[in-house]
Design a protein around this motif. Structure first.
Motif, PDB file in Angstrom:
ATOM      1  N   ASP A 539       0.819  -1.214   0.000  1.00 63.16           N
ATOM      2  CA  ASP A 539       0.000   0.000   0.000  1.00 63.16           C
ATOM      3  C   ASP A 539       0.851   1.261   0.000  1.00 63.16           C
ATOM      4  O   ASP A 539       0.366   2.335  -0.367  1.00 63.16           O
ATOM      5  CB  ASP A 539      -0.936  -0.014   1.216  1.00 63.16           C
ATOM      6  N   ARG A 559      -4.464  -1.238  -4.164  1.00 65.84           N
ATOM      7  CA  ARG A 559      -5.917  -1.299  -3.971  1.00 65.84           C
ATOM      8  C   ARG A 559      -6.630  -1.690  -5.259  1.00 65.84           C
ATOM      9  O   ARG A 559      -7.604  -2.441  -5.246  1.00 65.84           O
ATOM     10  CB  ARG A 559      -6.417   0.053  -3.480  1.00 65.84           C
ATOM     11  N   ARG A 613     -12.868  -4.433   0.341  1.00 70.91           N
ATOM     12  CA  ARG A 613     -12.874  -2.994   0.613  1.00 70.91           C
ATOM     13  C   ARG A 613     -12.739  -2.741   2.109  1.00 70.91           C
ATOM     14  O   ARG A 613     -12.063  -1.808   2.545  1.00 70.91           O
ATOM     15  CB  ARG A 613     -14.167  -2.377   0.073  1.00 70.91           C
ATOM     16  N   LEU A 616      -9.169  -3.127   3.024  1.00 71.12           N
ATOM     17  CA  LEU A 616      -8.388  -1.963   2.628  1.00 71.12           C
ATOM     18  C   LEU A 616      -8.546  -0.826   3.617  1.00 71.12           C
ATOM     19  O   LEU A 616      -7.603  -0.092   3.929  1.00 71.12           O
ATOM     20  CB  LEU A 616      -8.792  -1.515   1.227  1.00 71.12           C
TER      21      LEU A 616
END
Length: 623
Positions: A539, A559, A613, A616
């Motif tokens: 990330d 992502r 999601r 993340l």
């Protein structure tokens, strides 16, 4: 070459076609030292062998009641004693110098070969074999080089004494001249068998050393899985095999030693018996009989060097063969290169996989095969490429065409199992560097605060953490602590391109997140390539590259790839690519649906996207 002049400015290019040729090359390159040692040896052995003539001359002077000749014999005896003392002193000095300088030359050659091959060395030769060659084998090779000059001096002395005895007293001298070659060559038929047993002992010792080094390196893991006793039993068996082989080898050498004692004794008996018969007949005087008898007694001293050179050659020849085997390994490219030694800069590109790392950016590489990732990381650093592959380009310049020093100055590769040398932390971090990164900044970026505290607490007199000592390979530290210290060392170097292979695999997620932030901040404006599957590091990357089956399969941000690339998602989240199980539920545990990053199982595809999601968002909060 004297000991104080070591190391050699250039150890030379060895002849590694065979072990014998390698030994010959070593001796030829130390010709000056060999000649000095042989000269002092001749003085020493000649002085020792001249004593019987002085004794016989003195005995005959007493028989003839000649005070003048007795005084002359005393003076000659004193001169022989001076020659013995001076010759022995400088012979020992010259021989030890030959031993140490030969061993140092071999060690320099091995060190140079290790630096040329890099991590490829331990892939082509077992680590235990490398350790054995660079320690025990080096000493055996040095022993043979040192023994050659003393054996040569002893052999020349034996020849001179035999010639002198034949001239001095032909009847007895011929007996000695015929008997001594028999003594010298009597053990020759036993040498092949002794050599084979010595080779077997060395092979078993090498395997035991390799097993011991592997066990020590994985001691923490063995303790965790309760495998200490299993590996201890294996090492016990290997150690017992070495002991049995050593006993069998010692038996053969004890037999050779016994022959070297028995045959001189038989020759001495024959000389005395025949000499007494000649004396009764009046063909020789008492002084001549004493001289020949004493000469045979004294000659057993230089004859021992025949046994020593046989032992030295038997033990050193297999050692030289193994050393030549390591030294014969070559890189796939010339270490001198075909381009100037200027360090290039620019984008890093691998034509075979299509991997592209833009200059000044942090590029993360995800590869499902850890071994393939390690090989690719080494290729990015200009290490020997596999057959059929092309060179990696840095700024359009093939790394294989650069001199080895320039290539390694441009690209630094830290593998997944870095080595920490023993010494202080300051010495560990004293590496060639640009000077733009301070040690404390690198330690902070690698999150080494707890490591510094542990080192200070474990040290008795270190107030500054940089003065704290690190044990061999850093074994007193945990795997994560060693990994972070190695990362700090790489950051201090501040190369044009830094390649890190799984730099945070042994640390917890919170520390990993801080390391990702520290490395990203410290390497701003510098090209960095990180091989990892950690979402926290991915990330933070400017771009992420998925390498699948040896080719770039996808490029993007972390992502984006998690949501759009199933193969990437399978590696990063440890999820399989199979469809979820039916709503009726699996019939066996093996059919159970995989657990997603959000902790759900058996979800639909839409639920999977929602779970990712959520994962993340957790990553964002952690980072």
């Amino acid at each position: 070459m004297q000991i104080q002049d070591l190391p050699y400015p250039d150890p030379g290019v060895p002849d590694v076609r065979s072990g014998s040729r390698f030994l010959w090359w070593l001796g030829r390159n130390q010709l000056g030292g060999q000649i000095r040692s042989m000269a002092w040896g001749l003085l020493h052995f000649t002085a020792v062998s001249a004593q019987p003539f002085c004794v016989g001359y003195a005995v005959q002077a007493v028989v003839d009641r000649s005070g003048t000749r007795l005084a002359l014999a005393g003076g000659l005896m004193a001169l022989c004693c001076v020659g013995i003392a001076v010759g022995d002193t400088f012979l020992h000095r010259a021989a030890v110098t030959n031993w140490i300088t030969a061993a140092a030359r071999v060690q320099q050659l091995l060190a140079r070969k290790a630096t040329q091959l890099g991590s490829a060395l331990t892939r082509r030769v077992a680590a235990g074999e490398v350790v054995a060659v660079s320690t025990g084998d080096v000493e055996k090779i040095g022993w043979f080089v040192e023994a050659v000059s003393r054996f040569t001096a002893a052999a020349l002395t034996v020849v001179l004494v035999c010639v002198g005895l034949v001239v001095y007293q032909p009847a007895l001298g011929l007996v000695v001249a015929v008997g001594l070659p028999v003594l010298a060559l009597a053990a020759l038929p036993l040498l092949p068998r002794a050599t084979r047993r010595a080779d077997l002992q060395r092979q078993k010792a090498g395997r035991a050393t390799e097993l011991a080094s592997d066990t020590v390196a994985g001691l923490r893991v063995l303790r965790g899985i309760g495998g200490e006793d299993l590996f201890l039993d294996r090492y016990r068996r290997a150690s017992q095999d070495v002991r049995h082989a050593a006993v069998r080898s010692a038996r053969m050498w004890s037999l050779i030693s016994a022959i070297q004692v028995l045959l001189p004794g038989l020759l001495l008996i024959a000389v005395v018996w025949y000499g007494v018969q000649l004396a009764r007949e009046g063909r020789i005087s008492v002084g001549e009989l004493v001289t020949v008898y004493s000469s045979v007694m004294v000659l057993t001293y230089p004859l021992r060097h025949f046994e020593e050179i046989a032992m030295a050659y038997s033990f050193s020849r297999p050692s030289a063969r193994r050393a030549a085997g390591v030294l014969s390994l070559e890189r796939s490219t010339d270490t001198e290169g075909s381009r100037p030694a200027d360090v290039p800069s620019g984008d890093l590109y691998d034509p075979d996989t299509g991997l592209f790392a833009p200059v000044g950016r942090l590029t993360a590489v995800v590869c499902g095969d850890p071994d393939a990732a390690g090989r690719l990381a080494e290729r990015l650093g200009g290490h020997p490429a596999e057959a059929g592959t092309t060179s990696v380009l840095l700024g359009g310049v093939p790394l294989d065409e650069l001199p080895l020093d320039a290539a390694r100055a441009a690209v630094l590769v830290q593998d997944k199992d870095p080595v920490l040398l023993s010494g202080t932390l300051r010495e560990l971090l004293d590496v060639p560097a640009s000077g733009d990164v301070e040690p404390r900044a690198a330690l902070a970026a690698a999150q080494c605060e707890d490591v510094l505290e542990a080192l200070v607490q474990g040290s008795l007199d270190a107030e500054d953490p940089l003065d704290a000592r690190i044990t061999e390979r850093g074994r007193s530290l945990s795997g994560g602590q060693r990994q972070r210290l190695a990362l700090a060392r790489s950051l201090i170097t501040d190369p044009e391109v830094l390649v890190l292979d799984e730099p945070t695999s042994a640390v917890d997620s919170h520390t990993e997140a801080r390391i990702a932030e520290g490395v990203s901040r410290l390497r701003t404006g510098r090209t960095t390539v990180v091989f990892t599957s950690s979402p926290l590091l991915l990330d933070r990357a400017d771009r992420v590259v998925l390498v699948h089956e040896g080719e770039v399969a996808a490029v993007g941000e972390h992502r984006e790839l998690v949501l759009t690339e199933p193969r990437y998602r399978a590696v990063v989240t440890r999820e399989t690519q199979d469809e979820p199980a039916s709503a009726t539920g699996p019939e066996t545990p093996s059919e159970a649906a995989p657990i997603t990053a959000a902790g759900t199982a058996g979800a639909t595809e839409a639920d999977d996207d929602g779970a990712f999601r959520g994962a993340l968002e957790e990553i964002e909060e952690t980072a």
